[in-house]
Design a protein around this motif. Sequence first.
Motif, mmCIF file in Angstrom:
data_model
loop_
_atom_site.group_PDB
_atom_site.id
_atom_site.type_symbol
_atom_site.label_atom_id
_atom_site.label_comp_id
_atom_site.label_asym_id
_atom_site.label_seq_id
_atom_site.Cartn_x
_atom_site.Cartn_y
_atom_site.Cartn_z
ATOM 1 N N GLY A 7 0.818 -1.208 0.000
ATOM 2 C CA GLY A 7 0.000 0.000 0.000
ATOM 3 C C GLY A 7 0.850 1.256 0.000
ATOM 4 N N LYS A 8 1.956 1.231 0.760
ATOM 5 C CA LYS A 8 2.873 2.374 0.781
ATOM 6 C C LYS A 8 3.568 2.518 -0.571
ATOM 7 C CE LYS A 8 5.348 5.669 2.749
ATOM 8 N NZ LYS A 8 6.332 5.944 1.690
ATOM 9 N N GLU A 11 1.175 4.072 -2.964
ATOM 10 C CA GLU A 11 1.071 5.507 -2.695
ATOM 11 C C GLU A 11 2.286 6.241 -3.255
ATOM 12 O OE1 GLU A 11 1.163 8.312 1.282
ATOM 13 O OE2 GLU A 11 0.146 6.371 1.398
ATOM 14 N N ASP A 12 3.482 5.679 -3.078
ATOM 15 C CA ASP A 12 4.701 6.313 -3.587
ATOM 16 C C ASP A 12 4.689 6.412 -5.112
ATOM 17 O OD1 ASP A 12 5.616 6.552 -1.004
ATOM 18 O OD2 ASP A 12 6.956 4.819 -1.097
ATOM 19 N N LYS A 14 2.207 7.188 -6.839
ATOM 20 C CA LYS A 14 1.101 8.087 -7.215
ATOM 21 C C LYS A 14 0.001 7.301 -7.933
ATOM 22 C CE LYS A 14 3.598 11.544 -5.706
ATOM 23 N NZ LYS A 14 3.328 12.138 -4.371
ATOM 24 N N MET A 15 -0.326 6.146 -7.361
ATOM 25 C CA MET A 15 -1.353 5.256 -7.928
ATOM 26 C C MET A 15 -1.013 4.876 -9.372
ATOM 27 S SD MET A 15 -2.993 5.057 -5.188
ATOM 28 C CE MET A 15 -4.510 4.145 -5.465
#
Length: 946
Positions: A7-8, A11-12, A14-15
């Motif tokens: 998940g992180k 997020e990194d 930017k999807m």
Amino acid sequence: MTNLLFGKQLEDSKMIHRPLFLDETEYFERILENTPVLQSKELDGLENLEAWTADELASLSLNDKHLLDEKKTLQFSTPTRLDHWTESYARIYATPYITRHFDHEDWTAYNRISLCVRPEMPGFKFVSLHLQLINEGEEPVPDRYNREGCHNINLKNHEWNKVSVEIPHIARDKVTALKIGYDIIGNESEAVSRSCFYIGDLRLEKVERTAKWSGWEPAEGSLVICGSGYQPGALKTAIGGAGLADHFKLIDVDTGRVVLEKQVVKEENGQGAFSILDFSEVSREGRYLIVCGEQTTRTFPIAQDVWEDSIWKTINLFFCERCGYEVPGVHKYCHGNVLNHHEGKSVVANGGWHDAADMSQNLTNTAEAVYSFFHAALEQRNNVPLFERLVEEGKWGLDYMLRTRFGDGYRAMGSGGSVWTGHIIGACDQLDSEAQNLAIENFMAAAAEALAAQVLESIDPAQSMHLRQVAQEDFDFAYDKLDFEEYTESMDPARVSSPILLYSAGVLAACHIYEITGADYYREKAVEIARRVMGCQQTEYPDWEVPLTGFFYRDEEKKQIQHYNHRSHEHEPIMALGRLCRLFPEHPEWMDWYHSIVLYTEYYKTATRSTAPYFMSPASIYHEDEADLDAELFLNQQAFAHPGMLAEYRQQVRNGVKLGQGYYLRRFPTWFSYRGNNGLVLAGGNAAVFGADIRGDAALMQLALHQLEWTVGKNPFGQSLMLGEGYNYAQQYVCLPGPISGSICVGIQSYRDEDYPYWPQTNNAVYREMWVHPSIRYLLLASRINRPAILYGWLSDAPETLLEVECLATGEVTSVRTKPRTGEFRLSLPSGDYRFRWQGMTKRMTLIGGREYELKNGFTDYEATIREENGLASIQLSVSGKEDVEFTFRTANLEPLGPVTVAPGETVELKANVLNGDRPWLALAVPGGDLREALELLTDKEVVLG
């Protein structure tokens, strides 16, 4: 999302607007690096170049600028771009080699080659080299297809790379050369115009043991698991060889608690001897590992959403494969001078996605990828971030499809090549192709356009309306050519042209256009073309020792069974007929469509037993004389065909499972240059999942799951075939874009003419090549499986009471209290077979992910048994619960049955004559007119594979 670390990373990125992180510590090659070396021999001290030669385009010298252990190294350099094509147009310009010559040396005492390589190529984001061994002994290397003995080395720029490749499978009794080559593939504008590599410490090594490279049994002492994890309601197994301990423990990683201790099941079959560790009864979500004697697995999750991460990673692959778009760290804007032409008009044909490790593109993969993205978006619409990203990526490919169609049936069918170009139109590296008007691709485009129109209706109404019009036009262009099989010299050597695919694509396109227009014309065309699909199916018992039915032929003449050996469309007849069943449940031909799906999926259930305990989708049924009977047709279906294939074909067929009368079931295809079966495995999984959805069949859902499990590590080699997912993923052939999280290679091949898995460490095209086709099939399958079933109801006769839920696969029992006054409840449950208990009553139901089911006050349950004797089928129906049930019947190859009402506690027997004893029969007993609860009554004829 179960995996918080991922998940992180998401997020990194930017999807997925930047490439996902790829964990290189999980590379399988990292394990091999630690294998003890028992013996080592230096191949060349590099004191002079007397034993070396260089091809015309290669320069070779000894270098003291980049020393290795204070010794000189080789400097190997070539141009990165040419002003002409020396080999195939638009492919690699050339592959210059430097060659170390040997005098027929015997290397059989050694099983590994190692060397060190340092690329110095400023501006290149990724670089690679070829290693090719030449053997002139009894078994020449390379083989006819230049695959054996070839290893592609993925390298880090500006640093020393320690490279090793195991060679136990390669003949090496009379070695005459070791060649090192570089593919001249062009360069981006900021990159240097010459390649430069420093090479040293070339060695032969004998290691203590080499990695498993062939066969069905896992390596001695190893356990293979599904690296992505397991869904709570699914069957959950790990597989080992015969030598494991007799008991195993399942450990909760977070608590250290032993949650299950159980006996290992020993199993022997035609594939070998196995140990099966079944922990299906554990369904509590969490992180686990298995301990069996001295063996311990890596951790894995049990969770409903275990497939979500790999769906995101598949999006990442396509994002990184975008053409005409700057992908940070992968490539700049690319292929601005790729043109497609038609009657004096031209379009710039970049956009969409690159096809594989090269930079080509074809409409088949693009159209099917667009379809899969929008289909997956519908399946995952309750997951808003995932839905939106699937739509976004699907629109990128859709834009390419629309920009490269000329509006008269002609469109870009293949474009690009295997090089980086300089974007200047008129330059020597401009890549040109001619538009084509092909029915299969126009049907595929129409289906994708119509589905996109449905998804985009509320998101982009104007584009949705345009897509409606375009889809209808493309359907009409294709329908006009329905009676023609179109072979073509397109830029897609894997193209399939058979009528069964044409018909299936036509049915699917017509169904989707009907959904967005409601026009009767498209319903009629879907029904009409579906008759052709079913006309290609084996519906009678053949005169074989193992009389299989349900598979499809290439066409209605039924002379040749449909095979796929690279790209696979195995699921498309089932997907098309299933769409018809969903749209038109009251159509008079509905039972014909349903019966066709049943016939095929029952065949699939039987055929997958030939690959137990993995239950990998097998390839097809072949006849030993097939190639000789129609050599022209046979060669037309092969990539890079040559007459020598005819001699190889028969032996490959005879290594399959004998069925009788010259027919054999092969687990792997008959194949030649193009090998690797991930496309076939995942297409088979899609046939199973679409069939399960229509039939409400939990066993088919489980078979579909097995195909995903095989892909991410539950295979004989314990390696994930998707980079970045699971464990022990191996290097792939990724010569231009480099390694990408989410990329799936072409797949595991079979050993020579044999019919068992072959997966050596040597990395080359095509079997280890990254290719979007299996990822298209993976996305379609994983997005369907990554959905729970919804069960709801209002048990108002006794509100605020306990409803007990038992999963029959796991044995787990849970309960939910219904709401006061209304008795309302709503449950999200994994796919599977369940037993529900409430107020002393019991009801069994099969739940399929993505579907919704209502449980009513009557809590009525049904049971049916069948018996056939001398052409007379006897059916017994019984009912439990509170209410009488009226059954209506739909039959195939059975006399019609009238409606019958059965009271609770009553058993009613009905009899009907079988119309044709040479064909399977089927009856559906439909309670209360609800097809979702229909009871299937099938021919009681067991087919056993030899």
